[in-house]
Design an enzyme around this catalytic site. Structure first.
Site: not given
Length: 258
Positions: A64-67
């Site tokens: 996950c990029g946001h993670c």
């Protein structure tokens, strides 16, 4: 004109590349160990998130990029809590790979990543007791949220109707007389106040029997067991109530204000 267009395009590409580089630099690997942050698995979840302390739990997926973007901020948050004795004794910062440990994500009905939830102390770690964190994902905002939650939690199990009576117990010349006053007031209480009032009576009866020093000694014993993380969620609720009530009698909240 063609040269000018090419120059503008090159400049735009350069800006985009710089922005992307900055984004990458401000990201990290969600699976890496972070200072002040505990990694949760199905094997240790109930031992760490057991109600003895409040918990902030991040559910993430490694892809996950946001993670990935959250990693630096979560690392900073862990360090801030770890370096503050008052905070680290009351809250634990955690994260769980909900892609690998889907049973934990399912338990809390996680539907996207990252999902951050607050689990209050003294309550079982269930989806019904969990509160979604929906504010900005910066260390500063998360820390502000934690402090607000802990401030609200300070009154857990405390009965304000008993304040004027119990605050004089530790210096009372006649502790038995104070106990009788508390018993009389508790008899008129209802609901949660009545249940928590019973804790006051039980604690004060012990203090009358064993001496006022029992209060500080018993609170230290209970707090040590809670921070040790070896008690069940049900027992943690009982012990947290007892610790909070004793703190009220000893005037711990007044000391914090000073």
């Amino acid at each position: 004109q063609t040269a000018a267009v090419m120059a503008r395009s090159a400049a735009l590409v350069a800006v985009l590349l710089l922005g992307y580089a900055a984004f990458i630099q401000a990201s990290g690997d969600p699976t890496e160990s972070l200072p002040g942050v505990q990694d949760l698995t199905p094997d240790n979840f109930d031992k760490i998130v057991n109600g003895a302390k409040a918990a902030l739990v991040e559910f993430y997926a490694p892809w996950c990029g946001h993670c990935k973007h959250l990693v630096p901020e979560y690392k900073k948050l862990g360090e801030l809590v770890q370096n503050d004795p008052k905070l680290k004794n009351r809250v634990v910062i955690t994260k769980v790979n909900a892609d690998s440990h889907r049973s934990l994500g399912d338990k809390f009905e996680v539907r996207g990543f990252p999902t951050i939830k607050w689990l209050p102390r003294g309550k079982a770690a269930t989806k019904d007791n969990a509160v979604d964190y929906n504010s900005a994902r910066t260390a500063e905002k998360m820390l502000e949220y934690i402090k607000e939650k802990l401030e609200a939690d300070k009154g857990f199990a405390r009965v304000e109707a008993l304040s004027d009576v119990v605050k004089g117990f530790k210096d009372a010349k006649d502790p038995k007389a104070v106990l009788k006053q508390v018993q009389a007031k508790v008899a008129d209480l209802t609901g949660d106040d009545a249940a928590n009032g019973a804790v006051y009576v039980k604690v004060l009866e012990k203090a009358v029997e064993k001496g006022v020093s029992y209060l500080a000694t018993e609170k230290a014993r209970v707090d040590k067991m809670l921070t040790g993380g070896s008690v069940s969620a049900a027992k943690a609720d009982e012990m947290t109530r007892k610790s909070s009530v004793i703190g009220h009698i000893l005037g711990d909240d007044e000391e914090d204000e000073e």
